[in-house]
Design a protein around this motif. Structure first.
Motif, PDB file in Angstrom:
ATOM      1  N   ASP A 178      41.048  36.175  -3.211  1.00  0.00           N
ATOM      2  CA  ASP A 178      40.303  37.374  -2.851  1.00  0.00           C
ATOM      3  C   ASP A 178      38.817  37.059  -3.042  1.00  0.00           C
ATOM      4  O   ASP A 178      38.456  35.889  -3.171  1.00  0.00           O
ATOM      5  N   ARG A 179      37.977  38.081  -3.071  1.00  0.00           N
ATOM      6  CA  ARG A 179      36.532  37.831  -3.186  1.00  0.00           C
ATOM      7  C   ARG A 179      36.119  37.298  -4.560  1.00  0.00           C
ATOM      8  O   ARG A 179      34.990  36.831  -4.715  1.00  0.00           O
ATOM      9  N   LYS A 180      37.007  37.358  -5.536  1.00  0.00           N
ATOM     10  CA  LYS A 180      36.667  36.943  -6.892  1.00  0.00           C
ATOM     11  C   LYS A 180      37.357  35.650  -7.321  1.00  0.00           C
ATOM     12  O   LYS A 180      36.731  34.759  -7.880  1.00  0.00           O
ATOM     13  N   ARG A 181      38.657  35.548  -7.079  1.00  0.00           N
ATOM     14  CA  ARG A 181      39.452  34.457  -7.647  1.00  0.00           C
ATOM     15  C   ARG A 181      39.680  33.336  -6.638  1.00  0.00           C
ATOM     16  O   ARG A 181      40.158  33.582  -5.528  1.00  0.00           O
ATOM     17  N   GLY A 182      39.329  32.121  -7.044  1.00  0.00           N
ATOM     18  CA  GLY A 182      39.545  30.974  -6.190  1.00  0.00           C
ATOM     19  C   GLY A 182      39.426  29.674  -6.958  1.00  0.00           C
ATOM     20  O   GLY A 182      39.083  29.655  -8.141  1.00  0.00           O
ATOM     21  N   PHE A 183      39.715  28.573  -6.280  1.00  0.00           N
ATOM     22  CA  PHE A 183      39.567  27.269  -6.906  1.00  0.00           C
ATOM     23  C   PHE A 183      39.336  26.196  -5.855  1.00  0.00           C
ATOM     24  O   PHE A 183      39.620  26.394  -4.661  1.00  0.00           O
ATOM     25  N   VAL A 184      38.795  25.083  -6.298  1.00  0.00           N
ATOM     26  CA  VAL A 184      38.510  23.944  -5.418  1.00  0.00           C
ATOM     27  C   VAL A 184      39.133  22.698  -6.034  1.00  0.00           C
ATOM     28  O   VAL A 184      39.284  22.596  -7.258  1.00  0.00           O
ATOM     29  N   ILE A 185      39.506  21.741  -5.189  1.00  0.00           N
ATOM     30  CA  ILE A 185      40.089  20.483  -5.652  1.00  0.00           C
ATOM     31  C   ILE A 185      39.367  19.322  -4.978  1.00  0.00           C
ATOM     32  O   ILE A 185      38.695  19.497  -3.950  1.00  0.00           O
ATOM     33  N   GLY A 186      39.506  18.113  -5.571  1.00  0.00           N
ATOM     34  CA  GLY A 186      38.815  16.991  -4.965  1.00  0.00           C
ATOM     35  C   GLY A 186      39.192  15.639  -5.514  1.00  0.00           C
ATOM     36  O   GLY A 186      40.259  15.447  -6.116  1.00  0.00           O
ATOM     37  N   ALA A 187      38.306  14.692  -5.301  1.00  0.00           N
ATOM     38  CA  ALA A 187      38.522  13.301  -5.680  1.00  0.00           C
ATOM     39  C   ALA A 187      38.626  13.159  -7.190  1.00  0.00           C
ATOM     40  O   ALA A 187      38.093  13.966  -7.953  1.00  0.00           O
ATOM     41  N   TYR A 188      39.349  12.105  -7.610  1.00  0.00           N
ATOM     42  CA  TYR A 188      39.493  11.780  -9.026  1.00  0.00           C
ATOM     43  C   TYR A 188      40.062  12.932  -9.848  1.00  0.00           C
ATOM     44  O   TYR A 188      39.690  13.131 -11.007  1.00  0.00           O
ATOM     45  N   GLY A 189      40.929  13.721  -9.241  1.00  0.00           N
ATOM     46  CA  GLY A 189      41.621  14.772  -9.971  1.00  0.00           C
ATOM     47  C   GLY A 189      40.798  15.990 -10.298  1.00  0.00           C
ATOM     48  O   GLY A 189      41.206  16.810 -11.129  1.00  0.00           O
ATOM     49  N   LEU A 190      39.660  16.178  -9.649  1.00  0.00           N
ATOM     50  CA  LEU A 190      38.804  17.313  -9.977  1.00  0.00           C
ATOM     51  C   LEU A 190      39.408  18.626  -9.482  1.00  0.00           C
ATOM     52  O   LEU A 190      39.858  18.733  -8.339  1.00  0.00           O
ATOM     53  N   ILE A 191      39.394  19.636 -10.353  1.00  0.00           N
ATOM     54  CA  ILE A 191      39.817  20.977  -9.978  1.00  0.00           C
ATOM     55  C   ILE A 191      39.038  21.971 -10.829  1.00  0.00           C
ATOM     56  O   ILE A 191      39.017  21.876 -12.056  1.00  0.00           O
ATOM     57  N   ASN A 210      48.071  14.514 -14.438  1.00  0.00           N
ATOM     58  CA  ASN A 210      47.445  13.549 -13.532  1.00  0.00           C
ATOM     59  C   ASN A 210      46.628  12.548 -14.346  1.00  0.00           C
ATOM     60  O   ASN A 210      45.399  12.479 -14.232  1.00  0.00           O
ATOM     61  N   PRO A 211      47.290  11.754 -15.199  1.00  0.00           N
ATOM     62  CA  PRO A 211      46.567  10.867 -16.130  1.00  0.00           C
ATOM     63  C   PRO A 211      45.734   9.792 -15.454  1.00  0.00           C
ATOM     64  O   PRO A 211      44.772   9.295 -16.049  1.00  0.00           O
ATOM     65  N   LYS A 212      46.072   9.427 -14.209  1.00  0.00           N
ATOM     66  CA  LYS A 212      45.301   8.403 -13.491  1.00  0.00           C
ATOM     67  C   LYS A 212      44.152   9.005 -12.688  1.00  0.00           C
ATOM     68  O   LYS A 212      43.447   8.275 -11.995  1.00  0.00           O
ATOM     69  N   ALA A 213      43.966  10.313 -12.807  1.00  0.00           N
ATOM     70  CA  ALA A 213      42.916  11.008 -12.056  1.00  0.00           C
ATOM     71  C   ALA A 213      43.002  10.696 -10.569  1.00  0.00           C
ATOM     72  O   ALA A 213      42.005  10.397  -9.910  1.00  0.00           O
ATOM     73  N   LEU A 214      44.202  10.791 -10.014  1.00  0.00           N
ATOM     74  CA  LEU A 214      44.407  10.557  -8.587  1.00  0.00           C
ATOM     75  C   LEU A 214      43.749  11.672  -7.784  1.00  0.00           C
ATOM     76  O   LEU A 214      43.613  12.806  -8.245  1.00  0.00           O
ATOM     77  N   HIS A 215      43.339  11.339  -6.562  1.00  0.00           N
ATOM     78  CA  HIS A 215      42.675  12.308  -5.698  1.00  0.00           C
ATOM     79  C   HIS A 215      43.602  13.477  -5.363  1.00  0.00           C
ATOM     80  O   HIS A 215      44.798  13.295  -5.079  1.00  0.00           O
ATOM     81  N   LEU A 216      43.054  14.685  -5.364  1.00  0.00           N
ATOM     82  CA  LEU A 216      43.743  15.886  -4.910  1.00  0.00           C
ATOM     83  C   LEU A 216      43.238  16.175  -3.502  1.00  0.00           C
ATOM     84  O   LEU A 216      42.084  16.545  -3.311  1.00  0.00           O
ATOM     85  N   ASN A 217      44.087  15.978  -2.506  1.00  0.00           N
ATOM     86  CA  ASN A 217      43.637  15.966  -1.112  1.00  0.00           C
ATOM     87  C   ASN A 217      43.735  17.300  -0.392  1.00  0.00           C
ATOM     88  O   ASN A 217      42.908  17.601   0.472  1.00  0.00           O
ATOM     89  N   ALA A 218      44.758  18.086  -0.690  1.00  0.00           N
ATOM     90  CA  ALA A 218      44.966  19.328   0.054  1.00  0.00           C
ATOM     91  C   ALA A 218      45.826  20.268  -0.766  1.00  0.00           C
ATOM     92  O   ALA A 218      46.530  19.856  -1.693  1.00  0.00           O
ATOM     93  N   ARG A 225      52.487  31.034  -5.743  1.00  0.00           N
ATOM     94  CA  ARG A 225      52.900  29.628  -5.750  1.00  0.00           C
ATOM     95  C   ARG A 225      51.813  28.770  -5.114  1.00  0.00           C
ATOM     96  O   ARG A 225      51.284  29.109  -4.053  1.00  0.00           O
ATOM     97  N   ILE A 226      51.496  27.674  -5.759  1.00  0.00           N
ATOM     98  CA  ILE A 226      50.476  26.739  -5.282  1.00  0.00           C
ATOM     99  C   ILE A 226      51.096  25.352  -5.231  1.00  0.00           C
ATOM    100  O   ILE A 226      51.793  24.934  -6.163  1.00  0.00           O
ATOM    101  N   LEU A 227      50.853  24.627  -4.155  1.00  0.00           N
ATOM    102  CA  LEU A 227      51.267  23.233  -4.069  1.00  0.00           C
ATOM    103  C   LEU A 227      50.049  22.388  -3.714  1.00  0.00           C
ATOM    104  O   LEU A 227      49.405  22.608  -2.688  1.00  0.00           O
ATOM    105  N   ILE A 228      49.718  21.439  -4.600  1.00  0.00           N
ATOM    106  CA  ILE A 228      48.610  20.508  -4.395  1.00  0.00           C
ATOM    107  C   ILE A 228      49.188  19.140  -4.110  1.00  0.00           C
ATOM    108  O   ILE A 228      50.096  18.666  -4.816  1.00  0.00           O
TER     109      ILE A 228
END
Length: 362
Positions: A178-191, A210-218, A225-228
């Motif tokens: 919604d207009r308030k709650r959200g999140f972003v993901i990225g390279a090296y396991g960033l979220i 994610n101990p190897k800090a693998l990329h989160l692509n999509a 429910r969320i699937l990364i």
């Protein structure tokens, strides 16, 4: 800093970490003088020919269509793609993904840890987060939670490394509930997540296995429910809106670049060499795909069919929730990166050479 593996560059769309522009927008001397810091301080270059440049994602904000791409370019159309205007953007980094919750409010992710927000449907954008601030937030949280044990020490070292590296890591996907709650993901396991529309952000790296800090692509969403999906078979699922995540065992070892939520509760996942799988509580099932080329985008259409875009510029369609896929016959053109449905007969796609209008597959 870890080196990229070859497969991290194998996809020609927004999940790739680096693109080479097909249309020169500024001199290479200007681009490489101070590539990261200058791009964070320099507004997007405004010129008519940017419309033919690399565009990595496209979305709707009400009746408006918004496309984003290299060097901070954001284009929008209010007449179903007949004409385009360039938005005002405060950075010139590559922009990777765009998400709107309604006709006014939207967010964009990009390289150098950039998150942009709009409240006017994509006409103007403001910077909410960038890599240096993201690293500082992670270091502050890691320091505050330190318990002088091995896990705490490791988190603090990882956070300090992120600070030392500087703002060089991209966010690759974004979702707002919604207009308030959200999140972003990225390279090296960033979220990173926000509960106030992006005014403040919190690191969620500790929530992921994610101990190897693998990329989160999509990512894809079905209610709470969320699937990364990410590199080297990384699959992370949440059933409580992101409060907790569990790691799933991948049916193949390669990287995933796309995921889609289906109306029947199943998920579609796609990755290297044309691998597409469905996932449900019953497990994973491999789909029949005629072309063994890396897939970077899955898009659900209004009639229930699903389009898949691959690295070779081809498209596939499934009309049975991903069970079987057939090739789409479209005129030759540059690789497509994302697609939106205009109506029952037309599609609009972002590509490595601007925006293309295409017929809906029959």
């Amino acid at each position: 800093m870890k080196k990229f593996k070859k497969e991290r560059f194998d996809i020609g769309r927004r999940r790739a970490l680096c693109f080479v522009a097909t249309v020169p927008l500024v001199s290479m001397e200007a681009v490489w003088a101070n590539p990261v810091l200058d791009a964070l301080r320099r507004p997007a270059f405004v010129a008519p020919h940017v419309r033919g440049g690399v565009l990595l994602d496209v979305a709707k904000s009400g009746k408006r269509i918004v496309a984003v791409g290299e060097r901070g370019v954001v284009l929008f159309s209010d007449d179903v793609g007949a004409t385009w205007q360039q938005a005002s953007v405060p950075v010139s980094v590559t922009l990777t993904a765009v998400n709107f919750v309604d006709e006014k409010y939207g967010w964009v992710t990009g390289h150098s840890g950039v998150v942009l927000a709009t409240s006017d449907g994509g006409g103007t954008w403001r910077l909410q987060l960038e890599g240096k601030r993201a690293a500082d937030l992670w270091r502050a949280e890691a320091s505050a939670g330190s318990k002088n044990d091995d896990d705490s020490d490791k988190r603090l070292q990882e956070a300090q490394r992120l600070v030392s590296d500087g703002p060089d890591k991209p966010f690759l996907d974004v979702h707002f509930f919604d207009r308030k709650r959200g999140f972003v993901i990225g390279a090296y396991g960033l979220i990173f997540a926000t509960a106030d529309g992006g005014e403040t952000w919190s690191p969620w790296m500790d929530r992921l296995d994610n101990p190897k800090a693998l990329h989160l692509n999509a990512l894809a969403i079905q209610g709470q429910r969320i699937l990364i999906v990410g590199e080297q078979g990384l699959l992370l699922q949440s059933v409580d809106g992101g409060k907790t995540f569990v790691r799933l065992s991948s049916p193949y070892p390669g990287s995933w670049f796309a995921v889609a939520a289906l109306p029947d509760g199943k998920w579609l996942l796609a990755g290297l060499k044309g691998n597409i799988y469905t996932y449900s509580p019953a497990g994973f099932s491999q789909c029949e795909v005629p072309i063994p080329v890396t897939i970077g985008c899955l898009s659900l259409m209004h009639d229930g069919s699903v389009l898949a875009l691959n690295q070779a510029g081809q498209a596939l369609i499934s009309r049975d929730s991903g069970g079987r896929w057939t090739s789409v016959s479209w005129p030759p053109g540059p690789p497509l990166t994302a697609v939106v449905e205009l109506d029952g007969s037309r599609l609009l796609a972002s590509s490595l050479r601007g925006v293309r209008e295409l017929p809906f597959p029959k």
